[in-house]
Design a protein around this motif. Structure first.
Motif, PDB file in Angstrom:
ATOM      1  N   GLY A   1       0.797  -1.226   0.000  1.00 17.01           N
ATOM      2  CA  GLY A   1       0.000   0.000   0.000  1.00 17.01           C
ATOM      3  C   GLY A   1       0.820   1.261   0.000  1.00 17.01           C
ATOM      4  N   GLN A   2       2.145   1.116  -0.136  1.00 15.92           N
ATOM      5  CA  GLN A   2       2.990   2.316  -0.153  1.00 15.92           C
ATOM      6  C   GLN A   2       3.931   2.271  -1.353  1.00 15.92           C
ATOM      7  OE1 GLN A   2       4.895   3.528   3.600  1.00 15.92           O
ATOM      8  NE2 GLN A   2       3.739   1.907   4.582  1.00 15.92           N
ATOM      9  N   SER A   3       4.190   3.444  -1.906  1.00 21.44           N
ATOM     10  CA  SER A   3       5.182   3.503  -2.977  1.00 21.44           C
ATOM     11  C   SER A   3       6.548   3.782  -2.352  1.00 21.44           C
ATOM     12  CB  SER A   3       4.827   4.602  -3.969  1.00 21.44           C
ATOM     13  OG  SER A   3       5.139   5.854  -3.415  1.00 21.44           O
ATOM     14  N   ILE A   4       7.554   3.832  -3.196  1.00 19.87           N
ATOM     15  CA  ILE A   4       8.905   4.108  -2.677  1.00 19.87           C
ATOM     16  C   ILE A   4       8.944   5.480  -1.995  1.00 19.87           C
ATOM     17  CG2 ILE A   4       9.726   5.010  -4.896  1.00 19.87           C
ATOM     18  CD1 ILE A   4      12.454   3.852  -4.285  1.00 19.87           C
ATOM     19  N   GLY A   5       8.120   6.399  -2.502  1.00 24.77           N
ATOM     20  CA  GLY A   5       8.053   7.719  -1.871  1.00 24.77           C
ATOM     21  C   GLY A   5       7.516   7.653  -0.460  1.00 24.77           C
ATOM     22  N   GLY A   6       6.650   6.683  -0.197  1.00 30.52           N
ATOM     23  CA  GLY A   6       6.059   6.558   1.141  1.00 30.52           C
ATOM     24  C   GLY A   6       6.941   5.780   2.089  1.00 30.52           C
ATOM     25  N   PHE A   7       7.493   4.649   1.617  1.00 29.84           N
ATOM     26  CA  PHE A   7       8.224   3.810   2.577  1.00 29.84           C
ATOM     27  C   PHE A   7       9.706   4.164   2.700  1.00 29.84           C
ATOM     28  CE2 PHE A   7      10.397   1.322  -0.536  1.00 29.84           C
ATOM     29  CZ  PHE A   7       9.500   0.886  -1.504  1.00 29.84           C
TER      30      PHE A   7
ATOM     31  N   LEU B   1       7.898  -0.384  -7.724  1.00 26.29           N
ATOM     32  CA  LEU B   1       8.073   0.417  -6.506  1.00 26.29           C
ATOM     33  C   LEU B   1       7.060   1.565  -6.420  1.00 26.29           C
ATOM     34  CD1 LEU B   1      11.971   0.566  -6.382  1.00 26.29           C
ATOM     35  CD2 LEU B   1      10.462  -0.643  -4.812  1.00 26.29           C
ATOM     36  N   ALA B   2       6.529   1.987  -7.563  1.00 24.56           N
ATOM     37  CA  ALA B   2       5.542   3.073  -7.525  1.00 24.56           C
ATOM     38  C   ALA B   2       4.120   2.528  -7.618  1.00 24.56           C
ATOM     39  CB  ALA B   2       5.794   4.046  -8.669  1.00 24.56           C
ATOM     40  N   LEU B   3       3.876   1.699  -8.606  1.00 16.97           N
ATOM     41  CA  LEU B   3       2.513   1.234  -8.839  1.00 16.97           C
ATOM     42  C   LEU B   3       2.177  -0.023  -8.048  1.00 16.97           C
ATOM     43  CD1 LEU B   3       2.323   1.793 -12.699  1.00 16.97           C
ATOM     44  CD2 LEU B   3       1.826   3.389 -10.858  1.00 16.97           C
ATOM     45  N   GLY B   4       3.192  -0.627  -7.419  1.00  8.22           N
ATOM     46  CA  GLY B   4       2.948  -1.810  -6.608  1.00  8.22           C
ATOM     47  C   GLY B   4       1.999  -1.535  -5.457  1.00  8.22           C
ATOM     48  N   LYS B   5       1.887  -0.287  -5.056  1.00  9.04           N
ATOM     49  CA  LYS B   5       0.994   0.042  -3.940  1.00  9.04           C
ATOM     50  C   LYS B   5      -0.468  -0.185  -4.293  1.00  9.04           C
ATOM     51  CE  LYS B   5      -0.093   4.504  -3.255  1.00  9.04           C
ATOM     52  NZ  LYS B   5      -0.017   5.961  -3.093  1.00  9.04           N
ATOM     53  N   TYR B   6      -0.771  -0.197  -5.582  1.00  6.43           N
ATOM     54  CA  TYR B   6      -2.160  -0.411  -6.004  1.00  6.43           C
ATOM     55  C   TYR B   6      -2.462  -1.876  -6.283  1.00  6.43           C
ATOM     56  CZ  TYR B   6      -1.728   4.595  -6.793  1.00  6.43           C
ATOM     57  OH  TYR B   6      -1.501   5.935  -6.628  1.00  6.43           O
ATOM     58  N   CYS B   7      -1.467  -2.710  -6.096  1.00 10.43           N
ATOM     59  CA  CYS B   7      -1.598  -4.122  -6.482  1.00 10.43           C
ATOM     60  C   CYS B   7      -1.455  -4.996  -5.240  1.00 10.43           C
ATOM     61  CB  CYS B   7      -0.503  -4.442  -7.501  1.00 10.43           C
ATOM     62  SG  CYS B   7      -0.670  -6.013  -8.291  1.00 10.43           S
ATOM     63  N   GLU B   8      -1.944  -6.207  -5.335  1.00  7.04           N
ATOM     64  CA  GLU B   8      -1.785  -7.121  -4.200  1.00  7.04           C
ATOM     65  C   GLU B   8      -0.311  -7.481  -4.040  1.00  7.04           C
ATOM     66  OE1 GLU B   8      -4.265 -10.576  -4.058  1.00  7.04           O
ATOM     67  OE2 GLU B   8      -5.900  -9.470  -4.995  1.00  7.04           O
ATOM     68  N   PRO B   9       0.244  -7.392  -2.820  1.00  2.12           N
ATOM     69  CA  PRO B   9       1.682  -7.597  -2.630  1.00  2.12           C
ATOM     70  C   PRO B   9       2.163  -8.974  -3.082  1.00  2.12           C
ATOM     71  CG  PRO B   9       0.681  -6.685  -0.649  1.00  2.12           C
ATOM     72  CD  PRO B   9      -0.429  -6.998  -1.573  1.00  2.12           C
TER      73      PRO B   9
ATOM     74  N   VAL C   1       4.748   7.014 -12.863  1.00  2.14           N
ATOM     75  CA  VAL C   1       5.628   6.488 -11.806  1.00  2.14           C
ATOM     76  C   VAL C   1       6.219   7.641 -10.993  1.00  2.14           C
ATOM     77  CG1 VAL C   1       7.869   5.373 -11.435  1.00  2.14           C
ATOM     78  CG2 VAL C   1       6.201   4.316 -12.958  1.00  2.14           C
ATOM     79  N   ALA C   2       6.758   8.624 -11.723  1.00  4.75           N
ATOM     80  CA  ALA C   2       7.361   9.771 -11.020  1.00  4.75           C
ATOM     81  C   ALA C   2       6.317  10.513 -10.193  1.00  4.75           C
ATOM     82  CB  ALA C   2       7.998  10.711 -12.048  1.00  4.75           C
ATOM     83  N   ALA C   3       5.122  10.671 -10.770  1.00  4.13           N
ATOM     84  CA  ALA C   3       4.078  11.427 -10.058  1.00  4.13           C
ATOM     85  C   ALA C   3       3.626  10.709  -8.798  1.00  4.13           C
ATOM     86  CB  ALA C   3       2.889  11.653 -10.996  1.00  4.13           C
ATOM     87  N   VAL C   4       3.499   9.391  -8.878  1.00  2.00           N
ATOM     88  CA  VAL C   4       3.066   8.631  -7.698  1.00  2.00           C
ATOM     89  C   VAL C   4       4.104   8.762  -6.590  1.00  2.00           C
ATOM     90  CG1 VAL C   4       2.678   6.285  -6.825  1.00  2.00           C
ATOM     91  CG2 VAL C   4       1.613   7.010  -8.964  1.00  2.00           C
ATOM     92  N   ILE C   5       5.385   8.646  -6.966  1.00  2.00           N
ATOM     93  CA  ILE C   5       6.447   8.734  -5.950  1.00  2.00           C
ATOM     94  C   ILE C   5       6.467  10.133  -5.327  1.00  2.00           C
ATOM     95  CG2 ILE C   5       8.948   8.632  -5.588  1.00  2.00           C
ATOM     96  CD1 ILE C   5       9.046   6.584  -7.904  1.00  2.00           C
ATOM     97  N   ILE C   6       6.443  11.146  -6.174  1.00  2.00           N
ATOM     98  CA  ILE C   6       6.518  12.522  -5.651  1.00  2.00           C
ATOM     99  C   ILE C   6       5.279  12.857  -4.814  1.00  2.00           C
ATOM    100  CG2 ILE C   6       6.543  14.962  -6.337  1.00  2.00           C
ATOM    101  CD1 ILE C   6       8.257  14.067  -8.752  1.00  2.00           C
ATOM    102  N   SER C   7       4.122  12.404  -5.286  1.00  2.00           N
ATOM    103  CA  SER C   7       2.910  12.717  -4.512  1.00  2.00           C
ATOM    104  C   SER C   7       2.936  12.026  -3.156  1.00  2.00           C
ATOM    105  CB  SER C   7       1.655  12.316  -5.285  1.00  2.00           C
ATOM    106  OG  SER C   7       1.621  10.925  -5.446  1.00  2.00           O
TER     107      SER C   7
END
Lengths: 426, 554
Positions: free
Chosen positions: A126-132, A262-270, A349-355
C-alpha cells in the motif's frame, strides 16, 4: 420522534416493495419534496437568490486498483518500443551474432533486479517508494526516492526525444521537433493524470494492437526474405566476454520494471508483485530475443549494426506491388503507441512517488511534471547523438548500478537491517 | 398540483412579504398567504376532517377548481344532505372503471333498504369489502395521501363522519398501443416494443421473466413532473451494491421535470460530458430481459418507450438483439463486421487525409498518379475538401431524418447522388475522397446503437484534424487519446472496457464473438452476482455417458 421513526420505516418498506399491479402513491415522498423545497429555498436565500439547476449526484470514487496481470502487461509494454526499435542494434553491435544469447542472459539479470524491487515493495504494502523510503531510511530515504522519481522523468524525456528524431527522419522530415513532441507530451500527461487504474486498462488494449502489429510485421518480414539460420553460427566464436558486456544495456531496460513495481505496486496485491515482474520481464525478453534472432538471420550482423532499427530497415524493403509501399512508416507509427505509453507510464511512476513524498495530489504532480518536461523536450541544443550516448553500454551500466541496483538495494538493505515492515496503507 | 403548491410555498412566502410591504398587508400578499398556508398544511399531511364539506372544500382549494376535477356527492339511506362523495380527476381515470366499479355499486348500495341496520362506523368497511369491485381499494388517512392518490389516477371516496377515505384504483389515460420497434429493427425475434405507458412496459417485462426474483421498485423523479420510475432487476443476479448505487443516484436527482429517459440518463450517468454513453437505452423488452439475466439493472420511465440499462460497456454498443436469435457463426461474423464498421467510420477518412497529405511515399506510383490527377484543379486542400464532404453528408442525413417519411429517403438519395456528382464534376471534391467519406458514413450505421453514431462522427472529425496536422502520427496520438479516455470511463463503478479488459477467453467469446451456447456454458459478465449461466438443456447431453447410459444398461 416516534412519528419520524414510523415515517422512516414506512419509507424503507416502500423502497423494498415489489410492485404488484397496484401503484402505491407515496405521501412520504411528497413530504420529502416539500422539505427539499424548503431546504433549497433556504440555500437560495443564503446565496441571495438564483435559479436552481439540476444536480448530478456525486459518486464516491474508490481507491484505484490494478490487477497483477495489468501490472505484468504494463511492465511488458513499457519497454516494447525500445525492445523492437533500438535494443536489437545495440545488442548486436557488441555481441554480434550472439545477440540472442545476450538477450537471454539480460532477461535473467532483469528478473533479478525486478525481483529485488518487488520484494522491497511487498514489504511495504500500500505504499510507494516515496512513502516507505522515509520509514526505511528517514530523510536520506526521501532524497533517494526523489532522485528515483526524477530519473524516470529523465528517461521519459530522453526516450521521447530519440523517437521524435526517428519520426522526423523516417516520416515527417519537414516537421519541427516541437510540433511532434508537444502533442505526445499532452497525450502522455492526460493518460498519466487519469491514474494507474486507467493506465492498467489502457495497457490491455494497446498491447494487443502492438503485438498484432509486431506479429504482422514479422510475418511480412519472413515472407519477404529468406531466413538463414547459418548466420547464427558459430556460437560464442569470440568468447563470452562480448556477450556479457552486451547484456548491460538490455538489463538496464529490463530493470526499468523496478520503478513500476516500486511506484505502482501500492495499487496491487503484494503477493502478486514478484510474479508480475517475472512474467512481464519474460514477455519483454521474448520480444527482444525474437527481434535479435530475426534481425540476425535475415539481415546478418553487418547490416543490422548499420541500421538505426533493423525491423524498420527490413520493413522498408517490403511492399505489395500496386497497393502499398514503405511499410516501415506504418510500422514506426504503430510503434509510437508504445513510446507514448512509455512516457505516460514513466510520468505516472514519477508522479506517484513525488505525490507520496510530499503528500499532494498525483494529478497535480503529473501536470507540473508535464510542464517541467516541456523545456528539455523542445530544447534544440540537445543533440540526438548525445542522447544516444546516454544509452550506450557505459552510461546504461552506470545508471543500472547507481539507480536500479544502488537505490533499490540500499533501501532494501536498510529495511532489512532495521527490520522495518510496513502496514497496508490501503 | 399538490406538490406544486408545496414547492411554490417558499416563493409564496417571499412574495407575500413583498406584497405585504407594498400594499400594507393587502392585495397579492393576502392571496399568497393563503397559498402558503395551504402548502404548509399539505406538506404536513394533516388528517382528514370528519366533516365532508370541509374535506371537499380542502380538495377544491388544493386543486384550484381544476376543470377536470370531478366531485359527485351521493346521499346515503334516503337522506337529503350528501353523506358520501366520489372524487376523481377525469383526465387521469378510466371512465368505465369509475362508473362500473365505483359509482354504480355505491348508488345501489346507498339505497335505504341496503343500508338498513348497518351501523355508521361499519359503512367504510362494508364499502371496502363488499361494495367496491375494483382491483385495489386502499384506505387514505391524510390530505397529502389523498392528493397523491388523485394525481395517480385513483378515485377517492369520502364519507361524512369518517376521518379516513377510500382510494380505488381507476387509472387510465389515452396512450399508444404496443407496436413494433421503430429504432432497433431486427429480422428475427419478437416484434414488440415498449410504449409510453409504464404499466404496459412492466407487463411486457414480466411476460418474459416469469421469476419471482424479478424485482420492480417504484421511485419518483422531478419535483413537478413526478415521473414514475421503475428500478428493475433480478434479485439473485444483480449485485446489491450496484442496485443501491443506482437507486441512490435516482433518488438524489433534483430537478423539476423528467420527460424522457435521456434526461434522467444525463443526470445519473457517470462522466456526463463524455462522448460515450455509459448507460444503454433500448426500446425492446427482450433486450431488457436479456440484460437483466446478465445481472444488469433496468430503469423504466413513465412517458417514454426507452428503458435505460446499467452498467453498460463499450462492447454493448455492438450488440444487437437478434444476435441471440440467429446461429452463432452468423452472429459472430456480424459482430466482427460491426467492429470493422466502427473502425472504418472513425479512421478511414483521417487515414486518407494523412496518406495523401504526408505519406505519399506509401502509395505506389501508378495509384499516386491517379490520386494526384483527381486532386488537380480542386481549389482546397484535402482536409478542407474532407470537412466539406463530411458536413454535406451530415446535413443530408439530418434533413432526411427531419423530413416526412414519404420524402426523407428520396431527398437523401437524390441529394447525395446529385450533389456528389455535381461536386466532383465542379472540381470541389476529388472523387476518391467522396468514396472514402461516404464509405465512412455508411460504416458508422453498422453500429446498432444510434445514440453513439454522432459521437463516432465527432471523433472522426477530431482525428481528421489531427491527421491533417501530423499525418499518421496525429492519427496515432488521437487513437491513444481515445483509448485513454475509454479506459477511464466507468459505468456504475464498472470499467467501461470491461469484458475486454479482464481479457479472459470466456468473456471475449461471450461478448465479441458470440460463443455457441450448446457447446459451452457461457458466463455472465463480471457484474453479475452469479456468473455461471444455466447449462445446456437435458436433451442435448450426451446420452452415451453419465446416468443415461447406466439407465439404458439396466
Amino acid at each position: 420522534m416516534r412519528k419520524k421513526q414510523q415515517g422512516r420505516q414506512q419509507q424503507g418498506q416502500q423502497q423494498q416493495d415489489v410492485t404488484a399491479e397496484t401503484v402505491e402513491p407515496n405521501p412520504q415522498w411528497a413530504l420529502q419534496q416539500a422539505q427539499n423545497a424548503r431546504r433549497r429555498l433556504r440555500q437560495q436565500q443564503s446565496k441571495g437568490g438564483g435559479k436552481q439547476t439540476p444536480q448530478a449526484p456525486k459518486t464516491v470514487q474508490p481507491q484505484p486498483r490494478i490487477s497483477g496481470r495489468q501490472l505484468m502487461l504494463m511492465i511488458a509494454l513499457s519497454r516494447f518500443t525500445v525492445m523492437v526499435v533500438f535494443l536489437p542494434v545495440a545488442t548486436t553491435g557488441t555481441a554480434g551474432r550472439n545477440a540472442w544469447l545476450a538477450a537471454v542472459l539480460a532477461v535473467l539479470g532483469g528478473m533479478v533486479v525486478g525481483t529485488l524491487a518487488a520484494v522491497l515493495s511487498a514489504r511495504f504494502p500500500g505504499q510507494s517508494i516515496g512513502g516507505f523510503a522515509r520509514a526505511a531510511a528517514g530523510i536520506p530515504g526521501l532524497v533517494l526516492a526523489a532522485i528515483y522519481a526524477g530519473f524516470y522523468v529523465f528517461i521519459a524525456v530522453a526516450e521521447t526525444r530519440l523517437l521524435t528524431a526517428l519520426i522526423i527522419d523516417v516520416s515527417l522530415p519537414r516537421t519541427p521537433g516541437w510540433a511532434i513532441v508537444l502533442p505526445i507530451l499532452v497525450v502522455a500527461v492526460y493518460g498519466a493524470a487519469l491514474g494507474p487504474d486507467t493506465a492498467g486498462r489502457a495497457t490491455e488494449i494497446l498491447i494487443t494492437s502492438l503485438l498484432a502489429s509486431l506479429f504482422l510485421a514479422l510475418v511480412l518480414l519472413l515472407a519477404s526474405r529468406q531466413m538463414e539460420p547459418a548466420l547464427l553460427r558459430p556460437v560464442l566464436a569470440f568468447g563470452i566476454r562480448p556477450v556479457l558486456s552486451s547484456t548491460i544495456n538490455p538489463i538496464f531496460w529490463f530493470a526499468m520494471s523496478a520503478g513500476l513495481v516500486l511506484a505502482l505496486g501500492k495499487y496491487c496485491e503484494p503477493n502478486r508483485l514478484v510474479k508480475s515482474v517475472l512474467a512481464g520481464t519474460a514477455i519483454s525478453g521474448m520480444i527482444l530475443i525474437t527481434m535479435a534472432l530475426t534481425a540476425t538471420m535475415t539481415l546478418g550482423v553487418g547490416e543490422v549494426v548499420d541500421r538505426f532499427s533493423p525491423l524498420l530497415g527490413v520493413a522498408r524493403t517490403v511492399f505489395f506491388r500496386g497497393v502499398v509501399e514503405r511499410m516501415d512508416v506504418l510500422l514506426l507509427n504503430t510503434m509510437m503507441i508504445g513510446a507514448i505509453f512509455d512516457m505516460t507510464l514513466f510520468l505516472l511512476v514519477a508522479a506517484v512517488i513525488i505525490s507520496d513524498i510530499f503528500r499532494v495530489r498525483g494529478r497535480a504532480v503529473v501536470i507540473v511534471l508535464g510542464m517541467l518536461a516541456v523545456a528539455p523536450l523542445v530544447y534544440r541544443r540537445i543533440s540526438v547523438f548525445d542522447l544516444l550516448k546516454l544509452f550506450d553500454v557505459m552510461s546504461s551500466g552506470i545508471m543500472l548500478a547507481t539507480v536500479h541496483i544502488g537505490i533499490v538495494g540500499l533501501l532494501l538493505l536498510v529495511a532489512l537491517i532495521r527490520g522495518k515492515k510496513g502496514e497496508s496503507g490501503q | 398540483m399538490l406538490v406544486t403548491l408545496v414547492l411554490v410555498e417558499g416563493g409564496c412566502g417571499l412574495l407575500s412579504g413583498f406584497f405585504s410591504r407594498l400594499f400594507g398587508g393587502r392585495g397579492g400578499g393576502d392571496k399568497r398567504t393563503t397559498c402558503s398556508e395551504q402548502g404548509r398544511k399539505t406538506a404536513g399531511g394533516q388528517p382528514l376532517s370528519k366533516k365532508l364539506e370541509q374535506n371537499i372544500q380542502m380538495i377544491r382549494d388544493m386543486f384550484y377548481e381544476s376543470s377536470d376535477l370531478r366531485i359527485k356527492e351521493v346521499p346515503l339511506g334516503g337522506r337529503k344532505a350528501p353523506q358520501l362523495c366520489v372524487i376523481h380527476i377525469a383526465t387521469l381515470t378510466d371512465h368505465d372503471i369509475v362508473h362500473r366499479d365505483v359509482i354504480n355499486p355505491i348508488v345501489v348500495w346507498a339505497r335505504p333498504q341496503q343500508l338498513g341496520g348497518l351501523r355508521h362506523r361499519d359503512q367504510v368497511e362494508e364499502l371496502k369489502r363488499r361494495v367496491l369491485t375494483a382491483q385495489s381499494v386502499k384506505t387514505v388517512e391524510t390530505d397529502t395521501e389523498l392528493a397523491g392518490h388523485l394525481l395517480e389516477g385513483n378515485t377517492v371516496i369520502l364519507i361524512a363522519g369518517h376521518t379516513s377515505a377510500l382510494s380505488v384504483e381507476s387509472r387510465g389515460w389515452p396512450g399508444r398501443g404496443i407496436q413494433e420497434p421503430s429504432v432497433e429493427i431486427t429480422t428475427r425475434g419478437p416484434r414488440l416494443a415498449f410504449t409510453e405507458t409504464i404499466k404496459d412496459n412492466v407487463a411486457l417485462l414480466r411476460r418474459r421473466i416469469k421469476d419471482p426474483a424479478l424485482t420492480i421498485e417504484q421511485l419518483h423523479v422531478g419535483d413537478k413532473s413526478k415521473t414514475d420510475v421503475r428500478l428493475c432487476y433480478l434479485r439473485d443476479l444483480a449485485p446489491k451494491r450496484l442496485v443501491d448505487e443506482l437507486r441512490r443516484r435516482v433518488k438524489a436527482v433534483q430537478t423539476d421535470m423528467i420527460l424522457d429517459s435521456g434526461q434522467l440518463e444525463n443526470l445519473i450517468r457517470d462522466h456526463p460530458i463524455s462522448l460515450f454513453t455509459t448507460m444503454r437505452s433500448t426500446e425492446r423488452p427482450d433486450s431488457v430481459a436479456s440484460e437483466l439475466n446478465d445481472g444488469r439493472i433496468a430503469l423504466l420511465l413513465d412517458g417514454t418507450p426507452f428503458a435505460l440499462i446499467a452498467p453498460s460497456t463499450f462492447a454493448a454498443l455492438f450488440v444487437s438483439a437478434e444476435d441471440h436469435y440467429v446461429g452463432f457463426p452468423a452472429s459472430s461474423v456480424l459482430r466482427i463486421i460491426r467492429f470493422v464498421g466502427f473502425g472504418l467510420s472513425v479512421v478511414l477518412t483521417p487515414f486518407y487525409v494523412a496518406l495523401t497529405t504526408f505519406h505519399q511515399e506509401l502509395v505506389p506510383l501508378p495509384l499516386l498518379l491517379n490520386v494526384a490527377a483527381t486532386q488537380t484543379g480542386v481549389p482546397f486542400p484535402v482536409v478542407v475538401s474532407a470537412l466539406i464532404a463530411e458536413m454535406v453528408i451530415e446535413v443530408l442525413r439530418e434533413a432526411g431524418v427531419r423530413l416526412p417519411q414519404q420524402f426523407g429517403p428520396a431527398v437523401s438519395i437524390v441529394g447525395a447522388l446529385v450533389l456528389g456528382q455535381a461536386a466532383v464534376q465542379a472540381g470541389f471534391v476529388p472523387p476518391g475522397l467522396v468514396i472514402v467519406v461516404t464509405t465512412a458514413a455508411i460504416a458508422s450505421f453498422s453500429v446498432p446503437r444510434t445514440e453513439v453514431i454522432i459521437s463516432f462522427r465527432l471523433i472522426r472529425v477530431a482525428l481528421l484534424l489531427m491527421a491533417s496536422v501530423l499525418g499518421f502520427m496525429g492519427l496515432v496520438l488521437g487513437t491513444v487519446l481515445v483509448v485513454y479516455h475509454l479506459a477511464s470511463l466507468k459505468s456504475l463503478g464498472m470499467p467501461y472496457l470491461a469484458l475486454y479488459t479482464p481479457g479472459r477467453v470466456s468473456y471475449l467469446a461471450e461478448d465479441y464473438v458470440l460463443a455457441p451456447q450448446r457447446i459451452k456454458r457461457p458466463v455472465r459478465p463480471t457484474a453479475a452476482a452469479n456468473r455461471v449461466r444455466s447449462g445446456p438443456p437435458p436433451e442435448l447431453l450426451d446420452p452415451t455417458s453419465g446416468p443415461h447410459r447406466k439407465g439404458t444398461k439396466r
